[in-house]
Scaffold this motif. Structure first.
Motif: not given
Length: 465
Positions: A396-401, A405-412, A449-453
């Motif tokens: 879900e975080l991957r989809s949210f990014l 935010f237009g960032v495509e990156v896998p999360i583990y 990620i900084n904005q989310l934090v």
């Protein structure tokens, strides 16, 4: 910083801000030992050339996930389109006079790049999953025909690719084989940890008089991503009497060193569409000539059945074979980078480590393994306060990014170990670096990620889907 060119066409790119991922190197790196199509080196790409070659990429997305689907430059896509039109224009002529010579040309180039002994050892297939099915199908038949005893073992890494795990279940477990998964630590701190666990797993496989019929070893694990010491593990397999070794190197060619003589496996498969710039989908399967592989067959049976795996794989019915045929054009493309594929691979590794270190410094976390165990991908710890507590959270975080935010990156997601308390890193991003990437892609991820934090975001606040 923009790149500049010397009069001898050597590109200078002192840091990842250059758009083409090329860097200044010593004189040795300008000499590629891999095959070239030109008597004289072609002109090297400029930064604007690289932008043009990948202008079909979505400019709104920071695409730092080359590891999943790869990339294909316009030069190669154009060549593929021409091949497709040639087939459509006169398919009979293409089938009878062009298809097989062109496939042999591609196989020959691959043979030279991977340092195989003979072109007959190289088959071209759709992807590494197809290659795994070919090898595992042979093991299945070994059980069915009584060559193996029920309960004989196959060994694979716990972090083996999901599709390969399913294939082992379908072909080995169902046939009566006993499957042992090698537990691997993550984060990992040294090669020795992997070697120790692998030795122990092989010995478990030989308990009660069982034989280990096959070891499946990743060259670069997918998620989490770590470079596995394949040469050492293949050597251990020989010492422990393992019948056959299959290296699943979906991320192999163009990402790590791929030398069949040095690795010494019976079978080695690598996608060509991930890190070798081919269009999807295409891969090679190397089958060592000294291995008894007369029972290796393509799972799709067509007119060439029984003529050897390489020939069987070159015709599995009417379909689009153009991705098999563009390897010469891909070689032309990569030879327009300083150092060819070796130079690309070296710079991608250096830049992904640099970007990973920039991110963990910004977030106060750590890399998932030492830099020397990274390829062109690296695992980057995410802030613990994001509250990643399940595989579902990671997805879900991957989809949210992607969406926000237009960032495509896998999360583990890494479950906490026994005794670990709050504040431990449980989420990691797998970042990739390929020639089209630029430093702004990684800054965009960092800032998201900084904005989310800063906003006290947690995965618990994501809408349930």
């Amino acid at each position: 910083m923009a790149s500049s060119l010397h009069s001898n066409h050597t590109q200078i790119c002192p840091n990842p801000t250059a758009l083409n991922g090329s860097s200044a190197s010593d004189g040795k790196s300008q000499i590629s030992k891999k095959p070239r199509l030109y008597a004289d080196p072609p002109p090297l790409f400029t930064p604007s050339d690289i932008i043009s070659e990948f202008s079909h990429h979505d400019p709104a997305v920071a695409r730092i996930n080359n590891g999943s689907f790869g990339c294909c430059p316009s030069l190669v896509l154009s060549a593929q389109n021409q091949l497709q039109l040639q087939w459509l224009r006169q398919p009979d002529n293409f089938y009878f006079n062009q298809l097989q010579p062109k496939i042999i040309q591609s196989r020959t180039i691959i043979k030279d790049i991977i340092n195989a002994d003979h072109v007959d050892e190289v088959s071209i297939v759709d992807n590494a999953t197809t290659a795994a099915a070919i090898v595992l199908q042979q093991i299945d038949w070994g059980f069915a025909e009584g060559k193996f005893c029920r309960g004989d073992a196959a060994v694979m890494l716990h972090y083996a690719y999901g599709a390969v795990k399913k294939s082992v279940e379908a072909y080995v477990t169902r046939a009566g084989g006993y499957v042992i998964e090698v537990p691997l630590p993550f984060p990992v701190s040294s090669v020795d940890e992997i070697v120790k666990e692998f030795r122990q797993a092989l010995r478990r496989g030989k308990e009660n008089g069982r034989k280990v019929r096959l070891a499946v070893i990743d060259h670069v694990t997918s998620m989490p991503t770590v470079v596995i010491p394949v040469k050492e593990l293949v050597t251990i397999c020989r010492e422990e009497g393992v019948d056959q070794v299959f290296v699943d190197a979906a991320h192999g060619i163009g990402c790590v060193d791929v030398d069949m003589k040095q690795i010494g496996a019976d079978f080695y498969a690598s996608n060509l569409h991930k890190w070798f710039f081919c269009p999807p989908s295409v891969a090679f399967l190397y089958c060592k000539k000294s291995t008894n592989n007369s029972d290796l067959h393509h799972p799709v049976v067509s007119h060439e059945y029984g003529n050897g795996l390489a020939i069987e794989s070159s015709w599995i019915g009417t379909r689009d074979y153009s991705s098999y045929l563009v390897v010469p054009k891909v070689l032309e493309f990569i030879n327009r980078f300083e150092g060819g594929i070796e130079g690309i691979k070296k710079r991608n590794h250096e830049y992904v480590v640099e970007m990973g270190q920039m991110l963990v410094k910004a977030w106060g976390t750590h890399l998932g393994c030492p830099p020397e165990m990274c390829s062109s991908m690296v695992m980057v710890g995410l802030p613990a306060c994001l509250g990643i507590s399940s595989d579902h959270d990671a997805l879900e975080l991957r989809s949210f990014l992607r969406d926000k935010f237009g960032v495509e990156v896998p999360i583990y997601y890494r479950p906490p170990k026994d005794g670990e308390e709050g504040g431990v890193v449980t989420g990691y991003a797998r970042i990739s670096y390929q020639v089209y990437n630029k430093v702004e892609d990684y800054y965009k991820f960092r800032d998201a990620i900084n904005q989310l934090v800063d906003n006290a975001f947690t995965c618990a606040s994501l809408p349930i889907s």
